[in-house]
Design a protein around this motif. Structure first.
Motif, PDB file in Angstrom:
ATOM      1  N   ARG A 224      70.128  43.991 -86.079  1.00 16.79           N
ATOM      2  CA  ARG A 224      69.072  43.860 -87.086  1.00 16.79           C
ATOM      3  C   ARG A 224      69.189  42.531 -87.840  1.00 16.79           C
ATOM      4  N   TYR A 225      70.413  42.164 -88.204  1.00 16.85           N
ATOM      5  CA  TYR A 225      70.608  40.922 -88.950  1.00 16.85           C
ATOM      6  C   TYR A 225      70.229  39.718 -88.093  1.00 16.85           C
ATOM      7  N   ALA A 226      70.551  39.770 -86.808  1.00 20.72           N
ATOM      8  CA  ALA A 226      70.181  38.684 -85.899  1.00 20.72           C
ATOM      9  C   ALA A 226      68.664  38.587 -85.773  1.00 20.72           C
ATOM     10  N   ALA A 227      67.984  39.723 -85.729  1.00 16.87           N
ATOM     11  CA  ALA A 227      66.526  39.720 -85.588  1.00 16.87           C
ATOM     12  C   ALA A 227      65.841  39.125 -86.806  1.00 16.87           C
ATOM     13  N   ILE A 228      66.363  39.402 -87.997  1.00 16.93           N
ATOM     14  CA  ILE A 228      65.659  38.947 -89.199  1.00 16.93           C
ATOM     15  C   ILE A 228      66.101  37.566 -89.664  1.00 16.93           C
ATOM     16  N   THR A 229      67.347  37.158 -89.344  1.00 17.51           N
ATOM     17  CA  THR A 229      67.831  35.857 -89.828  1.00 17.51           C
ATOM     18  C   THR A 229      68.107  34.857 -88.716  1.00 17.51           C
ATOM     19  N   GLY A 230      68.252  35.335 -87.480  1.00 12.95           N
ATOM     20  CA  GLY A 230      68.628  34.450 -86.390  1.00 12.95           C
ATOM     21  C   GLY A 230      70.116  34.219 -86.287  1.00 12.95           C
TER      22      GLY A 230
ATOM     23  N   MET B  14      72.584  37.529-100.578  1.00 11.53           N
ATOM     24  CA  MET B  14      73.014  37.076 -99.253  1.00 11.53           C
ATOM     25  C   MET B  14      71.830  36.560 -98.444  1.00 11.53           C
ATOM     26  N   LEU B  15      70.730  37.291 -98.503  1.00 12.88           N
ATOM     27  CA  LEU B  15      69.567  36.922 -97.701  1.00 12.88           C
ATOM     28  C   LEU B  15      68.834  35.718 -98.288  1.00 12.88           C
ATOM     29  N   LYS B  16      68.859  35.581 -99.602  1.00 14.94           N
ATOM     30  CA  LYS B  16      68.259  34.386-100.203  1.00 14.94           C
ATOM     31  C   LYS B  16      69.052  33.143 -99.801  1.00 14.94           C
ATOM     32  N   ALA B  17      70.371  33.282 -99.701  1.00 14.82           N
ATOM     33  CA  ALA B  17      71.196  32.167 -99.222  1.00 14.82           C
ATOM     34  C   ALA B  17      70.849  31.832 -97.770  1.00 14.82           C
ATOM     35  N   GLU B  18      70.560  32.855 -96.961  1.00 16.53           N
ATOM     36  CA  GLU B  18      70.142  32.612 -95.579  1.00 16.53           C
ATOM     37  C   GLU B  18      68.809  31.865 -95.542  1.00 16.53           C
ATOM     38  N   VAL B  19      67.900  32.233 -96.444  1.00 14.62           N
ATOM     39  CA  VAL B  19      66.609  31.537 -96.519  1.00 14.62           C
ATOM     40  C   VAL B  19      66.816  30.062 -96.826  1.00 14.62           C
ATOM     41  N   GLU B  20      67.627  29.787 -97.841  1.00  9.60           N
ATOM     42  CA  GLU B  20      67.856  28.397 -98.253  1.00  9.60           C
ATOM     43  C   GLU B  20      68.557  27.592 -97.171  1.00  9.60           C
ATOM     44  N   ASP B  21      69.521  28.230 -96.492  1.00  8.54           N
ATOM     45  CA  ASP B  21      70.241  27.536 -95.419  1.00  8.54           C
ATOM     46  C   ASP B  21      69.321  27.263 -94.233  1.00  8.54           C
ATOM     47  N   ARG B  22      68.486  28.256 -93.892  1.00  8.48           N
ATOM     48  CA  ARG B  22      67.609  28.085 -92.738  1.00  8.48           C
ATOM     49  C   ARG B  22      66.561  27.008 -92.983  1.00  8.48           C
ATOM     50  N   LYS B  23      66.110  26.869 -94.217  1.00  7.81           N
ATOM     51  CA  LYS B  23      65.118  25.834 -94.535  1.00  7.81           C
ATOM     52  C   LYS B  23      65.665  24.436 -94.250  1.00  7.81           C
TER      53      LYS B  23
ATOM     54  N   LEU C 288      59.081  31.333 -92.908  1.00  8.87           N
ATOM     55  CA  LEU C 288      59.195  29.936 -93.339  1.00  8.87           C
ATOM     56  C   LEU C 288      58.024  29.108 -92.837  1.00  8.87           C
ATOM     57  N   GLU C 289      57.541  29.402 -91.646  1.00  6.87           N
ATOM     58  CA  GLU C 289      56.356  28.708 -91.142  1.00  6.87           C
ATOM     59  C   GLU C 289      55.146  29.005 -92.024  1.00  6.87           C
ATOM     60  N   GLU C 290      55.012  30.265 -92.446  1.00  6.78           N
ATOM     61  CA  GLU C 290      53.909  30.629 -93.326  1.00  6.78           C
ATOM     62  C   GLU C 290      54.074  29.980 -94.693  1.00  6.78           C
TER      63      GLU C 290
ATOM     64  N   HIS D 142      53.404  34.774-102.235  1.00  8.95           N
ATOM     65  CA  HIS D 142      53.721  35.775-101.212  1.00  8.95           C
ATOM     66  C   HIS D 142      54.867  35.314-100.316  1.00  8.95           C
ATOM     67  N   TYR D 143      55.040  33.993-100.213  1.00  6.25           N
ATOM     68  CA  TYR D 143      56.044  33.462 -99.290  1.00  6.25           C
ATOM     69  C   TYR D 143      57.066  32.592-100.021  1.00  6.25           C
ATOM     70  N   SER D 144      57.327  32.949-101.279  1.00  5.55           N
ATOM     71  CA  SER D 144      58.398  32.281-102.016  1.00  5.55           C
ATOM     72  C   SER D 144      59.738  32.669-101.422  1.00  5.55           C
ATOM     73  N   ASP D 145      60.770  31.890-101.708  1.00  7.28           N
ATOM     74  CA  ASP D 145      62.108  32.208-101.185  1.00  7.28           C
ATOM     75  C   ASP D 145      62.544  33.611-101.605  1.00  7.28           C
ATOM     76  N   GLY D 146      62.270  33.956-102.877  1.00 11.73           N
ATOM     77  CA  GLY D 146      62.667  35.270-103.371  1.00 11.73           C
ATOM     78  C   GLY D 146      61.928  36.389-102.681  1.00 11.73           C
ATOM     79  N   ASN D 147      60.622  36.200-102.463  1.00 12.52           N
ATOM     80  CA  ASN D 147      59.840  37.250-101.814  1.00 12.52           C
ATOM     81  C   ASN D 147      60.257  37.430-100.356  1.00 12.52           C
ATOM     82  N   ILE D 148      60.593  36.333 -99.690  1.00 14.11           N
ATOM     83  CA  ILE D 148      61.085  36.430 -98.314  1.00 14.11           C
ATOM     84  C   ILE D 148      62.406  37.184 -98.281  1.00 14.11           C
ATOM     85  N   ALA D 149      63.305  36.846 -99.207  1.00 12.42           N
ATOM     86  CA  ALA D 149      64.623  37.499 -99.244  1.00 12.42           C
ATOM     87  C   ALA D 149      64.488  38.998 -99.450  1.00 12.42           C
TER      88      ALA D 149
END
Length: 505
Positions: free
Chosen positions: A199-205, A264-273, A288-290, A299-306
């Motif tokens: 699941r983690y691989a599917a959502i974060t890569g 943890m997931l917000k850190a993944e968002v920031e790292d992936r960007k 991130l593309e959206e 709707h697509y802020s870092d916090g909302n994505i996390a």
């Protein structure tokens, strides 16, 4: 009055961790002493329901069923009060809709009146501080992000890369079972690690090793959220509990688990960007593309994505692992079903080639066994809560706008007007010759527009894991199977059971 106090005192002594795991002992005593002042609430054309206890509403009724049995509460409500019943989660009136015909009427035919989510309850507000996410969003906040989440999950799960990860995790699972010589359910065990890694691989890569401290933290967070009951537990619904000595720590643990997972997931968002190269390989990449296309959209802020990714973990990971174990339990208790599935797997896949996604449609008996397990157990026995968008009438009862409303999924799965002998395990009810059929009352992921966005992912993961385990092993047990499980406010996890594993040759 004395009898009520005695009941409450006994419950406090024997079930101090019921529902909240920190207990609601002080409030139970308060409620008991105020028993003579409680009322049934509502009136006129309001639906019937049990006594409304001061402060805690119907949570006390759940607690009195026993530490691991609150899931018995909803069938009891259905049986006693009918298809449209009213209970209370703390101060909030909740309508429980039971029976397939009523569920279809409310959540399909009157979908526009029940499509929203109750984002106003304290528990939801407490864990949605950095973003709304998708699960509890409504209107435009849900429509775009919800559609994107559903489509991105479907794309990822159908990718070769994801199938490879799942296949490798299944191999680790099989190796671990071979060494142990048994399968058992326990929080943080091998099955949960395999499911969460996928699941983690599917959502974060990012694929985490089973020894990675990050995976261990994730498992702790998810276990705390499950153990303390999530956003609709007494801890999250009754504000006073956060201030009491018995429950304050449990409340902090619950909110801390959500905060930790989202951080943890917000850190993944920031790292992936910083590292995204333009080829979407995860749900996060699609978001991130959206975000890049709509930089001004909240709707697509870092916090909302996390928060959206957190919901993919909390709503998806536990039920998948639990379903796999439940399917093994029923296959163990029904050797003829197990044998038929194994013969089918051997014919399609052989005894050594790993099961593939492309095999699933060729395994109707395996699929039917899983579907019948989902029906009979109904791990998520009530849906994520809906909220009425307007005043409405349901079967002669008046329901005001902004009322919380639940789909009692298990009642549809046990509806005798829809299923013959619904208490029996009979996979053939999902078969039409060599094809799989889906009776309309089958809804393990909900019904209507708010059906679980991750249903495609969950189904594929469960089918692959279950078929692979039956390909590798024969399961048996000399112990009587426990089919009741361990109940929470919304889910039923498997009991702590040991099943013997024998390698197939």
């Amino acid at each position: 009055m004395e009898a009520a106090v005695d009941v409450a005192a006994k419950w406090v002594e024997e079930n101090i961790t019921v529902l909240t795991c920190g207990g609601i002992s002080v409030l139970v005593l308060i409620a008991s002493t105020l028993y003579l002042t409680c009322c049934r609430g509502g009136g006129g054309r309001a639906p019937p329901g049990p006594t409304k206890w001061p402060l805690v509403g119907s949570f006390l009724n759940m607690a009195l069923l026993g530490r691991d049995k609150p899931h018995h509460f909803f069938p009891m409500i259905h049986k006693k009060y009918g298809q449209i019943a009213r209970i209370y989660f703390g101060q909030y009136p909740v309508i429980v809709v039971s029976g397939y015909n009523a569920i279809e009427e409310v959540f399909v035919k009157q979908e526009e009146n029940t499509i929203d989510r109750p984002s106003f309850v304290p528990g939801v507000k407490a864990v949605k501080r950095i973003g709304r996410g998708v699960l509890f969003a409504s209107g435009e906040d849900w429509a775009g992000p919800g559609k994107l989440l559903r489509s991105s999950l479907a794309t990822i799960v159908n990718s070769v890369e994801y199938e490879t990860i799942l296949t490798e995790e299944i191999k680790i699972l099989i190796d671990d079972f071979s060494k142990a010589g048994q399968i058992s359910f326990q929080p943080g065990g091998t099955i949960e690690k395999a499911v969460l890694t996928c699941r983690y691989a599917a959502i974060t890569g990012k694929r985490l090793a089973h020894t990675d401290p990050s995976l261990e933290r994730l498992l702790v967070y998810l276990d705390d959220i499950s153990r303390y009951g999530g956003t609709f537990s007494p801890l999250a619904i009754v504000p006073l509990l956060k201030y009491l000595p018995f429950t304050g720590k449990a409340y902090r643990n619950l909110i801390g688990a959500y905060d930790g997972l989202q951080a943890m997931l917000k850190a993944e968002v920031e790292d992936r960007k910083q590292n995204y190269e333009g080829r979407a390989q995860s749900v996060l990449d699609f978001f991130l593309e959206e975000q890049k296309s709509n930089p001004e959209s909240t709707h697509y802020s870092d916090g909302n994505i996390a928060v959206s990714l957190e919901e993919c973990c909390t709503a998806g990971e536990p039920p998948i692992g639990w379903t796999v174990v439940w399917a093994v339990i029923y296959a163990t208790a029904h050797p003829s079903v197990q044998t038929k599935c194994q013969e089918e797997i051997d014919k399609v896949c052989g005894k050594s080639r790993p099961v593939k996604f492309s095999d699933i449609d060729k395994l109707p008996n395996v699929r039917a066994a899983v579907y019948e397990t989902q029906r009979l157990v109904t791990i998520v026995h009530i849906s994520a809560p809906h909220s009425t968008t307007t005043d409405m009438d349901l079967k002669g009862f008046h329901i005001p706008k902004d009322t919380i409303i639940f789909n009692h999924i298990r009642s549809a799965h046990m509806d005798e007007t829809q299923w013959k002998n619904p208490q029996e395990f009979d996979p053939s009810r999902f078969l039409d010759g060599n094809s799989v059929k889906f009776p309309p009352a089958f809804m393990p992921f909900g019904i209507g527009a708010r059906k679980c966005a991750g249903s495609v992912v969950a189904e594929r993961e469960v089918m692959m894991m279950f078929a692979s385990l039956l390909q590798a092993f024969t399961f048996s047990s000399t112990d009587a199977m426990n089919y009741d499980g361990i109940g929470t406010v919304a889910g039923i996890r498997p009991p702590y059971t040991n099943i013997t594993v024998s390698r197939r040759t």
